[in-house]
Motif scaffolding. Sequence first.
Motif, PDB file in Angstrom:
ATOM      1  N   THR A 109      -0.833   4.541   9.893  1.00  0.00           N
ATOM      2  CA  THR A 109      -0.668   4.458   8.433  1.00  0.00           C
ATOM      3  C   THR A 109       0.356   3.407   8.064  1.00  0.00           C
ATOM      4  OG1 THR A 109      -1.266   6.783   8.164  1.00  0.00           O
ATOM      5  CG2 THR A 109      -0.031   5.756   6.379  1.00  0.00           C
ATOM      6  N   ASP A 113      -0.525   0.060   5.870  1.00  0.00           N
ATOM      7  CA  ASP A 113       0.173  -0.196   4.610  1.00  0.00           C
ATOM      8  C   ASP A 113       0.897  -1.542   4.654  1.00  0.00           C
ATOM      9  OD1 ASP A 113      -0.690   2.230   3.631  1.00  0.00           O
ATOM     10  OD2 ASP A 113       1.204   3.284   4.028  1.00  0.00           O
ATOM     11  N   GLU A 117       0.070  -4.658   2.165  1.00  0.00           N
ATOM     12  CA  GLU A 117       1.088  -5.127   1.224  1.00  0.00           C
ATOM     13  C   GLU A 117       1.339  -6.628   1.357  1.00  0.00           C
ATOM     14  OE1 GLU A 117       5.868  -4.521   0.175  1.00  0.00           O
ATOM     15  OE2 GLU A 117       4.919  -3.278   1.725  1.00  0.00           O
TER      16      GLU A 117
END
Length: 674
Positions: A109, A113, A117
């Motif tokens: 995760t 992420d 980003e």
Amino acid sequence: MKSRIVAGAVALLGLAGIVLAQPALAATSAKQRIDLRVLVLDDGTTGIDTLRAQLDREGVPYDALALGTDGRPAITPAYLADTVGGVRRAKYQGVVLPNEGAVTGAEATALADFEREFKVRQIDAYTWANPNVGQSTAWSGVLDGATMQVTDAGKAAGFGYLTGPVAIDDRDPAVLESYGYLGVAAPAAGATFTPLVTATPPGGGTRGSVMGVYAHDGREELAVTLAANRYQTHAMELGHGLITWLTRGVHLGFARNWFSVHIDDVFLPDDRWDTVHNCTVGDDCNPRRDPTVQPYNTTIRMTKDDVSALVAWQNSRGLKLDLVFNGGGSVAAGAGDGLTKALLGSKNQFRWVNHTYDHAYLGCVQDFTVSPWRCATDGSGKTRWVSQADISAQIKQNVDWAKGKGIALDAGELVTGEHSGLATRPQMPADNPNLAAALNANGVRYVASDASREQSARAAGNATTVPRFPMNIFYNVATVAEEVDEYNWLYTSRADGGSGICANNPASTCIRPLGAEGFANHIVPTEARIAFDHIVSANPAPHYAHQSNLAEDRILYPVLDAVLARYHATYTAATPVVNPKFADVALQNRRQAAWAAAAASRSVEAYLLDGRVTVTNKGSAADVPLTMPSGTKLVTASLLGVEVSGGAFGEAYGGERSAWRSVGKGGQQLLRVG
């Protein structure tokens, strides 16, 4: 969507006001800092090792995190990113994983992420064509000898330096070398899959992806479904494209394909292989053998016609051979020597390197009363060494002879006979202690070493060694028949009539005896492949052969032609083979070693922030390698936001621009993206 290079300008601002401009990268909606360093999640598999090898070859900085190691840092949001000066920072510009499932749970995760980003790309070093990477398997199996093709999307994404088909290795038909999965697009809803490199199974059939990009969930993931290791030719050929895709074409690092060939013993005769007694006349043959057994000349020396052939070959191939010469051979041949007249008449056609005056052995005094020879000792048992005065005389006399003939020569370059003076194990485990002083006294900066003994450059007095690759076209042969005969002697078993050395040496492999076609069908392709692998591994080390190989049957040319033919069939005209001089090789070696140390110590780092790439040097002055997209321009000033162009940055190579740039102690340079 796939990120792309768009029009704009990048500027590199140095302490002296030098600015570098290039096409801008797609901007993000908020300020972000992206450090120019790669993260490698290493599980010890060959796929990861292959990617690490390519990063090392090009000098791309990376951190390797050992998966499966107790106490390793956890992959958390803080490990991957933080905030500096109120700006979000990505600590890595790309991530390399063993496969798409290499990390799970919270680590997976955090990684997803992070990539989402900062628009950081990911490579899966080896996986199968499965739905988790947007594919289904169309075919799987052994791909040895199959051909790959770079798609139009692949050329646009970083593999544009390749042309035509890329062959998958099949070095030994008895060994399974490369297993792979050919994938076809099967992306989830809202995702896409784009093949970059495709392959067809051996014998034909369904074409499928072996390298392709799965764009999903705001991320881009390049899935490699072909097994490879760092030594395979196709892995090295495709390696640069993987780095370019991962870094979006902007990274620290520098890549070239180098090829130079030294021709040793020019002006001297070389001893000849005796095909009857399986020894070298004048070296290890019995001097009392029957001279009528093999009634031909026992030495080999080029003629004036061989010089004409060499000049014609160089001009037609666009490649210079370096003549490593011994002036004493010319003097011994006499004033009317046709070879000397021909070489001096074409002296400006060649690059010349000092090989000492008459090829004297410059290590210990050799004792040939035993076989193999040993170092002679004095009455107290101490090794007897060739003196500093004798070494200096060999170096200086050859330089003086060349100057007297008007030969352009860099006196700082030296190749000693048989690389003598340097350590020669097992007889001579250390350098001749008189060598360093002699090199220093004669201003020698670079001295050749044998890459089969020492692969890394090192100091020898004030000089630096330059490793050279020996070519297996033997010094003591000039005809195809002689080369095949000696090859059979060295590489066949006693049962097959050979020496059996191949069976006792773990570095050798025994072969079946070669017939009359063995030179063209085995020796040439084998030696050409070895040399080609050196070229595509980004190693600048020269290769070396001998003047005997340019005489009589001129057996070196077929090997060189095979190397160049394969190169031109693989790489575009915008990616030419680079033919460096001896000193240029030494410079590249020095830069690579210094840069590897600087990158590892983080004394030099770079990052992208708000359209600017900043290169900072916290250590001593350093040459920094930079690779940028085509269109990068050098700008000489940047005042109040107005830039003055100074022309293109660096050199064009493989569709990119790249160069080494000097950054002073404590210095800083900026690349501005706007």
